[in-house]
Enzyme design. Structure first.
Site, PDB file in Angstrom:
ATOM      1  CE  LYS A  45      24.451  41.339  23.679  1.00  0.00           C
ATOM      2  NZ  LYS A  45      23.452  40.318  23.224  1.00  0.00           N
ATOM      3  CB  SER A 291      23.087  48.685  23.027  1.00  0.00           C
ATOM      4  OG  SER A 291      23.427  48.925  21.575  1.00  0.00           O
TER       5      SER A 291
END
Length: 305
Positions: A45, A291
């Site tokens: 992110k 991720s």
């Protein structure tokens, strides 16, 4: 609708270079894992959040809604830029993520899951802050797409790229980069069975939102968001397929990543690997995107046995 271009992604790569780790491809059996858990904030992110914050942040600061990882990333970016930050999170956000958001100096607002977007919009209006959404913005998508640049640079003959899907920003960005640089490669999205709104949306030909009462059943707390019209347009144009995995398969993938690659993955981060281990993906030189690694300690202990 205008989609993010390779030029946008390459510009983002230059913009975020001072704060991101160029994560390696880690071999794990017959595939490679792209461990975004090694980023300073523990997930991919930071790429989209920083790219967007640099471009959008005003003196009043930034606000977002997040399941946790985007909030951490934006809080980190805001501190680097010297502006205030507010993060609105849904009830049930893992404590490890909430604590990290506060640790980066942001104000944390906890709301019922169905109010996370409206809560952030209210803060933006009341405090004169700039909204930096977790996925629904071209700057965010372009930042996430830098992962695709790195994958193709490190493995030019990649044939399959497996990407977790939530709001769709990560998959949209990676698919945009990979399809531009390695058109023959297949980019496959992966969702939990209990939060499979993206698969349903792509099959229906329009965005089909799932209520929090449905999507919040999954252990993968970072994959509970619905697609936006922007991310849906990218996935419809550039994603080759989308598959789903069960809760047990996610836990098994967390365990496998820890044992076989010495990598800690949160449930959301393990879904791409879970799809490969479950045999639901095409054959070929495969990269699975891990991720994030901001796992709740109790969930991690349960998965690792």
């Amino acid at each position: 609708m205008e989609l993010v271009s390779l030029d946008d992604i390459q510009a983002a790569a230059e913009r975020i270079a001072p704060v991101t780790v160029r994560t390696p491809l880690v071999p794990m059996g017959e595939i490679w894992v792209k461990p975004e858990s090694l980023q300073r904030v523990g997930s991919f992110k930071i790429r989209g959040a920083y790219n967007a914050a640099v471009a959008l942040a005003g003196p009043g600061g930034v606000v977002t809604h997040s399941s946790g990882n985007h909030g951490q990333a934006l809080a980190y970016a805001a501190r680097r830029l010297g502006v205030p930050c507010v993060v609105v999170v849904p009830e049930g956000t893992p404590r490890v993520k909430a604590d990290a958001i506060r640790g980066h100096g942001a104000d944390l607002v906890v709301v019922p899951p169905e109010h996370r977007i409206s809560g952030a919009e209210k803060v933006a209006a009341e405090r004169g802050m700039t909204m930096v959404p977790p996925y629904d913005h071209p700057f965010v998508i372009a930042g996430q797409g830098t992962i695709g640049l790195e994958i193709v640079a490190d493995l030019p003959d990649v044939e399959v790229v497996l990407v977790p899907v939530s709001g769709g920003g990560l998959a949209a960005g990676i698919a945009s980069a990979v399809k531009a640089l390695a058109p023959a490669a297949r980019v496959i999205g992966v969702e939990p069975e209990l939060a499979a709104d993206a698969r349903e949306s792509l099959r229906a030909g329009h965005v089909v939102p799932w209520e929090p009462s449905r999507s919040f059943r999954t252990i993968a707390d970072g994959l509970r968001a619905n697609l936006s019209e922007l991310t849906f347009a990218h996935l419809r144009a550039r994603l080759d397929d989308i598959v789903t995995v069960s809760e047990d398969e996610i836990r098994a993938a967390m365990r496998h990543l820890a044992q076989a690659a010495r990598l800690i993955a949160e449930p959301s981060g393990a879904t791409a690997t879970a799809a490969y281990l479950a045999g639901r993906t095409p054959s070929g030189r495969t990269v699975a995107v891990l991720s994030g690694g901001n796992a709740d300690p109790e969930v991690l202990r349960s998965a690792l046995g």
